[in-house]
Design an enzyme around this catalytic site. Structure first.
Site, short mmCIF file in Angstrom:
data_model
loop_
_atom_site.label_atom_id
_atom_site.label_comp_id
_atom_site.label_asym_id
_atom_site.label_seq_id
_atom_site.Cartn_x
_atom_site.Cartn_y
_atom_site.Cartn_z
CE LYS A 148 -0.60 -0.04 5.47
NZ LYS A 148 -1.44 0.24 6.55
CG MET A 181 6.53 22.74 -4.35
SD MET A 181 5.33 23.83 -5.19
CE MET A 181 3.90 24.23 -3.68
NE ARG A 192 -7.24 0.83 10.96
CZ ARG A 192 -5.58 1.11 10.56
NH1 ARG A 192 -4.49 1.61 10.19
NH2 ARG A 192 -5.01 -0.73 10.58
CE1 TYR A 223 9.72 31.80 -1.22
CE2 TYR A 223 10.16 29.74 -1.50
CZ TYR A 223 9.43 30.98 -2.24
OH TYR A 223 9.55 31.14 -2.94
#
Length: 393
Positions: A39, A320, A139, A272
């Site tokens: 997964k 980013m 869950r 930044y």
């Protein structure tokens, strides 16, 4: 030779995955199979290639979080059993049947309605179902014996569903206090005994994740669900310190220096917010990786990378798509290889170290690595395959 126009990449050592699988095979009882958990894009390693390799080297089944992940594997030509561990809405049952992907279930009404849907579609084969039993995870899963029996009876009566598995999930198997794990195990066994006393023959039983497999190999039952351990990472420091199974990390994250600048005339602010000021003579290198790639912004002014086997700090805020590192007054040039996670010339920055720095777990560090980063699959020291959204040859 593959040409990267943005020089950041992941290397996945398939030989390490093979050795990790073998280590677990030797550790668990002979009767127990391995379900490889792929997964979240195989915990960031790349689901399709890892699934294929795992099936070649000892895994017999696969597990994913959602149906879409299973369909990706089917479209890649993988034919082994695939189990969805999460909840699947009834509107997706038809697709699960069409792609022959097994589902988890824990509600009688869901079973009955799923059967009606498949009957209406006149499907030719029965959809496999694993019953999820909640013994303490809180869950998903059935919680009462009467409910469990009703689900089993509904599955037995169904012409379009078949019961192929029953499982639970341990919530604290990676911790030194084993009380809750033992209680969960005993509760699960009591559910199974309850069914047997009703004259019901059990299908495949599975409960162990990586942590429980290492700490409680005797709980391996018919099958274990091997996730983080297959990738060479331990579920916790406690499990690692048990020193029962030797694992090899399979993933390395690397980049090449995109730009080098030396502060010759005056100090300069970096990134930044101007949170870092480089000194006179300090050499700053820019790397093409950022938080959109899964390199956390929390590593701003805290993280390290390896350059020429030497730890150098991340300076300024992670952006980013790029980060800056300080080479101090050392040498560095455009195109130099930098290791972000992994080893270089005897030095190492481990995923566990980064996770500790971020006050999180290694699972998150690797599984959040962006799909836009190319994956290089290495076997016997050679590149076997490259997986990337865009490649230039």
């Amino acid at each position: 030779m593959t040409k990267l126009c943005r020089e950041v990449w992941i290397e996945v050592n398939l030989d390490a995955i093979k050795k990790n699988l073998r280590a677990f095979h030797h550790y668990i009882p002979n009767k127990s199979k391995i379900m490889a958990v792929v997964k979240a894009n195989a915990y960031g390693h790349g689901a399709v290639e890892v699934a294929r390799h795992a099936l070649e080297h000892g895994a017999s089944e696969l597990a994913v979080a959602g149906l879409e992940e299973g369909i990706i594997l089917r479209k890649a030509g993988i034919k082994a059993p695939i189990l969805v561990l999460g909840f699947t809405p009834l509107k997706c049952v038809k697709e699960a049947s069409a792609w022959n992907i097994e589902l988890s279930a824990f509600q009688v009404d869901w079973i009955k309605k799923a059967n009606e849907i498949l009957e209406k579609e006149a499907v030719s084969s029965r959809l496999a179902i694993h019953i999820n039993v909640d013994t303490g995870m809180g869950r998903l899963g059935v919680r009462r014996g009467e409910e469990l029996l009703a689900i089993v009876e509904a599955l037995t009566a169904s012409k379009f569903l078949k019961w192929t598995g029953i499982y639970t999930h341990f919530s604290t198997a990676d911790e030194p206090d084993t009380t809750l794990t033992r209680l969960q195990h005993d509760k699960f066994i009591s559910f199974l005994r309850y069914l047997k006393n009703q004259g019901i023959e059990l299908p495949t039983v599975h409960m162990n994740n990586t942590a429980a497999t290492i700490a409680f190999p005797e709980y391996s039952a018919d099958m274990i669900r091997l996730g983080i351990g297959m990738y060479g990472l331990y579920p916790s420091e406690y499990i690692k310190q048990l020193n029962l199974v030797k694992l090899i990390p399979a993933l390395s994250l690397k980049a090449r220096i995109a730009y080098v600048k030396t502060m010759i005339t005056e100090p300069r602010t970096i990134s930044y917010g101007a949170t870092y000021i480089a000194d006179l003579g300090e050499i700053i290198a820019t790397l093409p990786i950022g938080y959109a790639d899964g390199y956390s912004r929390e590593l701003s002014n805290r993280g390290f990378v390896l350059h020429d086997g030497r730890r150098v700090p991340v300076v300024g805020r992670v952006t980013m798509d790029q980060i800056m590192v300080s080479l101090g007054e050392g040498d560095g040039k455009q195109g130099d290889e930098v290791v972000i996670y992994g080893r270089q010339k005897g030095a190492e920055i481990s995923v566990d170290e980064v996770a500790e720095m971020l006050d999180t777990i290694n699972y998150e560090v690797v599984s959040t690595l962006s799909r836009r980063i190319p994956r290089f699959y290495i076997r016997d020291g050679e590149i076997l395959k490259v997986s990337s959204p865009v490649l230039y040859v």
